[in-house]
Motif scaffolding. Structure first.
Motif, PDB file in Angstrom:
ATOM      1  N   PRO A   1      -2.224   2.871   6.382  1.00 38.25           N
ATOM      2  CA  PRO A   1      -1.935   1.602   4.676  1.00 38.25           C
ATOM      3  C   PRO A   1      -2.971   0.892   5.483  1.00 38.25           C
TER       4      PRO A   1
ATOM      5  N   ILE B   1       0.751  -0.749   0.208  1.00 44.97           N
ATOM      6  CA  ILE B   1       0.434  -0.138  -0.609  1.00 44.97           C
ATOM      7  C   ILE B   1       0.720   0.980  -0.374  1.00 44.97           C
TER       8      ILE B   1
ATOM      9  N   GLU C   1       4.547   4.173   1.827  1.00 47.03           N
ATOM     10  CA  GLU C   1       4.663   3.167   1.854  1.00 47.03           C
ATOM     11  C   GLU C   1       5.118   2.153   2.662  1.00 47.03           C
TER      12      GLU C   1
END
Ligand code: GLU
Length: 303
Positions: free
Chosen positions: A204, A145, A156
């Motif tokens: 995320p 993600i 990330e």
């Protein structure tokens, strides 16, 4: 102008303090400057952890600061059915599974990731015979993600490696924050989430749930979090001073300075009207420091 719906979602564990005021002011100004709406949601899914009267105290503090919200207050304690339905949908898609592992078993077998232990998925393929489900977890297999945060930049996560299969329904029968916030933001039609960077590592997970539930992902902004001299986030536990509702301008001024807006010194002694006039004219998200934490300032009373 693009449609904008922001929100402030305090957990009513105690009165509004400088740390939560920063999230309130940042989300409020960004919404108003973009011509948007600003909603308030009480994140109280867990009645024993809620301080009696704190929710009302927070709302009175927002009123004392003259930060009017739009619509009615949503309370997570009243939304168990919506969370239940979402969990049911996740189960139907086969992405949630019951987990029998105790804290001890997890600690013994886990690695440490971005935010504590990474659950290695021992129960993903089924619980050991004779064991009872304690919690429900979501499968994070293959979930890479990434998102762009307007203040913190690109984030990330490889969820399986960095976080692990996370809990959506807790052993104490409470729906987890990660699930509740995704369902509420979707149902309240939130387009933009502005909140503290202490939640950056949660985003995320929330995006993963949005994808599994076919929910659109809002834009995210994570503001710096105010920490005390020991580097701890301001909170009731770290004895953060409550906002003084009789004299909110010094704290509002300090929040603007903390958020890099460079308020002129005389604004500290101004009226609320003058404060908001200045703040609404001058708020600029681009000036917010690109850090995750910063020292909380001392707040001195008006003369
Ligand atoms: N209730 C959370 C807190 O007070 C904020 C959740 C959110 O903004 O998503 O830390």
């Amino acid at each position: 102008m693009e449609r904008y719906r922001g929100r402030f979602a305090p957990s009513p564990t105690g009165p509004l303090h400088f740390g939560s005021l920063v999230a309130a002011v940042g989300s409020y100004l960004e919404a108003r400057v973009r011509g948007g709406e600003w909603l308030v949601r009480m994140e109280d899914p867990d009645p024993p952890r809620v301080a009696p009267g704190a929710a009302d105290e927070i709302l009175r503090a927002l009123e004392a600061c003259r930060m009017p919200w739009d619509g009615t207050i949503v309370r997570q304690s009243e939304r168990a059915e919506a969370y239940h339905n979402a969990l049911h949908r996740l189960r139907g898609r086969g992405v949630v599974y019951p987990c029998a592992c105790s804290r001890r078993e997890i600690a013994d077998s886990a690695t440490v990731g971005i935010e504590g232990y990474v659950y290695r998925g021992a129960c993903r393929g089924g619980m050991p015979p004779g064991k009872r489900a304690r919690a429900q977890r979501v499968n994070t297999g293959g979930a890479a993600i990434a998102f762009d945060d307007a203040v913190q930049g690109r984030i990330e996560h490889d969820l399986e490696r960095d976080i692990g299969d996370f809990v959506v329904y807790r052993a104490d029968r409470v729906y987890a924050y990660q699930l509740a916030v995704v369902i509420d933001d979707a149902e309240q039609d939130i387009t933009d989430v502005v909140r503290g960077a202490d939640l950056l590592a949660s985003t995320p997970r929330q995006i993963h749930l949005q994808r599994l539930l076919d929910i659109a992902t809002p834009r995210y902004v994570h503001l710096p979090v105010a920490v005390n001299k020991a580097g701890e986030k301001l909170s009731k536990q770290t004895l953060a001073a409550p906002l003084d509702p009789a004299q909110p301008v010094p704290a509002l001024f300090a929040a603007m300075a903390f958020l890099g807006q460079g308020p002129p010194p005389e604004l500290r002694h101004a009226s609320l009207t003058a404060f908001w006039d200045w703040a609404l004219k001058n708020w600029d998200l681009a000036r917010v420091p690109r850090v995750r934490t910063a020292a909380a300032p001392a707040i001195s009373p008006q003369r």
